[in-house]
Design an enzyme around this catalytic site. Structure first.
Site: not given
Ligand code: PEP
Length: 267
Positions: A13, A15, A97, A99, A171, A177, A217
């Site tokens: 992803n 983003k 997601h 976000e 997640e 992040g 992460s």
């Molecule tokens: C994500 O954007 O779904 C995600 C898990 O981001 P990150 O790996 O940066 O935590």
């Protein structure tokens, strides 16, 4: 009964990173460093980079995904992109997601409608679910995730979602992040919960075939902890997916699990 053999999937992803000018080169570099055909690989760039990434990944076996779509097919929705518009650009799509739940106030009901649009358009959805830190600390993580799965999938025909190849990404919001990841065992427990919730929604035995990814992460260093869990089928990777070295390490570790699953057989 033999355990079902689920694919190992690594989805990137990106983003709101990259431009149409640099996205193709990054995708090509990642493809050159992550050539593991036994792993299902997906790159999800911003909408405006889909064409460049699709061109760069042609013939590599890596699929292209979008990061969102609108819940209507067409209409007066300025700035939005609908599922049919993605034809020829993407074959996968990330939905729900955290976000977007946070910044666009997406609810489970709305995400469920988007899921329907994705399925109609032949896009393979990655549905994201996960609890906030306060919810985990209050002992409510399981209830929250189960409610999200029910709220997003509940109105859909399980057979249609299975045929569409639905993938769920667990997640935990506090891990996205932040550099702070969940423990493999906790993520595995959530994967089990997600499948049990799907089973309760009429999926029956098909729930055992539902791929569940971990996201939050993930790096080349910690991916092994998640893939060591038989109930986890890969990762949705954010920040690290913009780094070819990290992606090479993550996909390389995923290939070890993919080979082990193949060797173990399954139905
Ligand atoms: C994500 O954007 O779904 C995600 C898990 O981001 P990150 O790996 O940066 O935590």
């Amino acid at each position: 009964m033999m355990a079902p053999m689920r694919p190992v999937i690594i989805a990137a992803n990106w983003k709101m990173h990259t431009t149409p000018e640099d996205a193709g080169e990054l995708a090509a570099t990642i493809a050159a460093r992550s050539g593991e055909p036994g792993v299902v690989r997906v790159v999800c760039p911003p909408f405006v980079c889909l064409a460049a990434v699709r061109e760069a990944l042609a013939g590599t076996g890596i699929a292209v995904g979008a990061q969102n779509l609108h819940h209507e097919i067409a209409g007066p929705f300025t700035g939005e992109v609908s599922a049919p518009m993605l034809a020829g650009l993407a074959t996968w799509v990330i939905l729900g997601h955290s976000e977007r739940r946070r910044d666009a106030a997406e609810t489970d009901a709305l995400i469920g409608r988007k899921l329907g649009r994705a399925v109609e358009a032949g896009l393979r959805p990655i549905l994201c679910v996960g609890e906030q830190l306060t919810e985990r600390e209050a002992g409510r993580a399981e209830a929250v995730v189960s409610a999200q799965v029910t709220g997003c999938l509940g109105d859909h025909d399980p057979d249609a979602l299975t045929a569409a190849g639905l993938v769920v990404a667990y997640e935990p919001v506090w891990a996205i992040g932040t550099g702070r990841n969940a423990r493999g065992a906790d993520a595995a427990a959530m994967a089990g919960l997600i499948r049990r919730t799907a089973a309760g929604l009429g999926w029956g035995d098909s729930a055992e075939r539902l791929p569940v990814l971990y996201g939050g992460s993930v790096t080349a260093v910690n991916i092994g902890e998640f893939l060591a869990e038989p109930s986890i089928d890969g990762a949705l990777v954010g920040g690290a997916s913009l780094k070819p070295d990290e992606m090479a390490g993550i996909v390389g570790r995923a290939a070890v699990t993919a080979r082990a699953r193949l060797a173990a057989g399954g139905s």
